[in-house]
Design an enzyme around this catalytic site. Sequence first.
Site, PDB file in Angstrom:
ATOM      1  N   LYS A  90       4.763 -38.807  28.193  1.00  0.00           N
ATOM      2  CA  LYS A  90       4.101 -40.068  27.832  1.00  0.00           C
ATOM      3  C   LYS A  90       3.503 -40.700  29.085  1.00  0.00           C
ATOM      4  CE  LYS A  90       6.375 -44.112  26.911  1.00  0.00           C
ATOM      5  NZ  LYS A  90       5.690 -45.236  27.577  1.00  0.00           N
ATOM      6  N   ARG A 101      14.154 -43.052  32.180  1.00  0.00           N
ATOM      7  CA  ARG A 101      15.101 -42.989  33.301  1.00  0.00           C
ATOM      8  C   ARG A 101      16.258 -42.010  33.157  1.00  0.00           C
ATOM      9  NH1 ARG A 101      14.955 -49.377  33.352  1.00  0.00           N
ATOM     10  NH2 ARG A 101      14.469 -48.809  31.196  1.00  0.00           N
ATOM     11  N   LYS A 109      -1.343 -48.902  23.667  1.00  0.00           N
ATOM     12  CA  LYS A 109      -1.141 -50.009  22.703  1.00  0.00           C
ATOM     13  C   LYS A 109      -2.383 -50.877  22.535  1.00  0.00           C
ATOM     14  CE  LYS A 109       3.846 -50.410  23.658  1.00  0.00           C
ATOM     15  NZ  LYS A 109       4.014 -49.642  24.913  1.00  0.00           N
ATOM     16  N   ASP A 141       0.158 -43.977  25.842  1.00  0.00           N
ATOM     17  CA  ASP A 141       0.781 -45.201  25.317  1.00  0.00           C
ATOM     18  C   ASP A 141       0.064 -46.427  25.869  1.00  0.00           C
ATOM     19  OD1 ASP A 141       2.607 -47.087  24.375  1.00  0.00           O
ATOM     20  OD2 ASP A 141       4.124 -46.619  25.890  1.00  0.00           O
ATOM     21  N   ASP A 173      -7.593 -55.142  19.670  1.00  0.00           N
ATOM     22  CA  ASP A 173      -8.831 -55.887  19.913  1.00  0.00           C
ATOM     23  C   ASP A 173      -9.599 -55.910  18.587  1.00  0.00           C
ATOM     24  OD1 ASP A 173     -11.149 -57.039  21.149  1.00  0.00           O
ATOM     25  OD2 ASP A 173     -10.598 -56.090  23.032  1.00  0.00           O
ATOM     26  N   THR A 192      10.159 -54.060  20.739  1.00  0.00           N
ATOM     27  CA  THR A 192      11.617 -54.265  20.703  1.00  0.00           C
ATOM     28  C   THR A 192      12.047 -55.395  21.640  1.00  0.00           C
ATOM     29  OG1 THR A 192      11.789 -52.420  22.240  1.00  0.00           O
ATOM     30  CG2 THR A 192      12.290 -51.955  19.951  1.00  0.00           C
TER      31      THR A 192
HETATM   32  O1  C5P Z   1      13.486 -45.449  31.036  1.00  0.00           O
HETATM   33  P1  C5P Z   1      13.513 -45.638  29.554  1.00  0.00           P
HETATM   34  O2  C5P Z   1      14.120 -44.477  28.803  1.00  0.00           O
HETATM   35  O3  C5P Z   1      14.099 -46.975  29.148  1.00  0.00           O
HETATM   36  O4  C5P Z   1      11.959 -45.651  29.164  1.00  0.00           O
HETATM   37  C1  C5P Z   1      11.525 -45.934  27.864  1.00  0.00           C
HETATM   38  C2  C5P Z   1      10.026 -45.873  27.793  1.00  0.00           C
HETATM   39  O5  C5P Z   1       9.624 -46.295  26.511  1.00  0.00           O
HETATM   40  C3  C5P Z   1       9.297 -46.783  28.789  1.00  0.00           C
HETATM   41  O6  C5P Z   1       8.059 -46.140  29.121  1.00  0.00           O
HETATM   42  C4  C5P Z   1       9.041 -48.041  27.994  1.00  0.00           C
HETATM   43  O7  C5P Z   1       7.898 -48.741  28.423  1.00  0.00           O
HETATM   44  C5  C5P Z   1       8.812 -47.473  26.601  1.00  0.00           C
HETATM   45  N1  C5P Z   1       9.084 -48.403  25.518  1.00  0.00           N
HETATM   46  C6  C5P Z   1      10.321 -49.002  25.346  1.00  0.00           C
HETATM   47  N2  C5P Z   1      10.526 -49.870  24.298  1.00  0.00           N
HETATM   48  C7  C5P Z   1       9.532 -50.137  23.462  1.00  0.00           C
HETATM   49  C8  C5P Z   1       8.291 -49.539  23.621  1.00  0.00           C
HETATM   50  C9  C5P Z   1       8.099 -48.661  24.679  1.00  0.00           C
HETATM   51  O8  C5P Z   1      11.264 -48.768  26.108  1.00  0.00           O
HETATM   52  N3  C5P Z   1       9.746 -50.946  22.447  1.00  0.00           N
END
Ligand code: C5P
Length: 232
Positions: free
Chosen positions: A32, A211, A61, A59, A64, A119
Site C-alpha cells: 500500500k 508497523r 482517499k 491509498d 471532491d 476509524t
Molecule cells: O502500522 P499500522 O499497521 O498501524 O498501519 C496501518 C496502515 O493503515 C497505515 O498506513 C494507516 O494510515 C492505514 N489506516 C489505518 N486506519 C484507517 C485507515 C487507514 O490504520 N482507518
Amino acid sequence: MNHDVIIALDFPSALDVYSFLDQFKDEKPFVKIGMELFYAEGPDIVRQIKAREHKIFLDLKLHDIPNTVKSAMRVLSRLDVDMVNLHAAGTMDMMRAALEGLTREDGTRPLLLAVTQLTSTSEERMRKELLISASMPDTVAHYARNAKEAGLDGVVCSPLEAALVKAACGPDFATVTPGIRFVDSAADDQSRVMTPEKARLGGSDYIVVGRPITRAADPVAAYRRCVKEFLG
Ligand code: C5P
C-alpha cells in the site's frame, strides 16, 4: 473473492522503501502506497514499485466534485495500480464518476474501495461536528450500501466492522481492514486492533499491516507469519 496481506509502505522516501523491499527475495508482497510517500515522491514511485512486480493499493482517499474525481481516477488508472479508494461521503454521484474515470478503454480497471467513516472518527465527533445522528454501525452499513449501489467493489473499514459490512452488502463485497496486530505485538497508536486470524474469521478479505512488519527485527519473517495466520 481474493484474500491477501497488504504491507503499508509508510516510509518517508523511495530509498527507504527500496531497502525494505530488497529484503524480500522469494515473494512479492501486495503493498500500500499512502499520501506521505506519494506526495513526497510523485507518481514515479508507483511505476518503480510496479516494475518490481508488486501489486499496489494506492491509498489516496479521493473526495471532491464528481468531475474532478473522475479525471483524477483516469490518471491513477493509467498508473496501472490494482486498488484505489475514495471517501463514500463524496456521494454516490462522485463514486459513479470515479468508476467511469477508472475504467480503461479495454474495460479493465483497478478495484475501487470506499472509506466509510475513518476509524479515527468517534460516534461523538460524528454527531457533534458532522451532525450525523445515526450510530456508527448504522452509518458504516449505510455508506457501504451506497458504495455497493454505486458499483464499487468494497470498503476499507475496521476489522471490527467487516462482519457488519458483509451482512449489509453480501459476501462478494470486499472488506480491506487496517488495525491488525499480532497477539504479542505493540498496539502503537491503533486503539482497536485484531489479530490476522481473528480478522479473517471476522470477514476481512484483505488486511493492511504496517508497523508489525515494517518495524519487525525480521520483516520477511513477520510477513510470512502474517500470511500464515491470515490465510491459514
Ligand atoms: O502500522 P499500522 O499497521 O498501524 O498501519 C496501518 C496502515 O493503515 C497505515 O498506513 C494507516 O494510515 C492505514 N489506516 C489505518 N486506519 C484507517 C485507515 C487507514 O490504520 N482507518
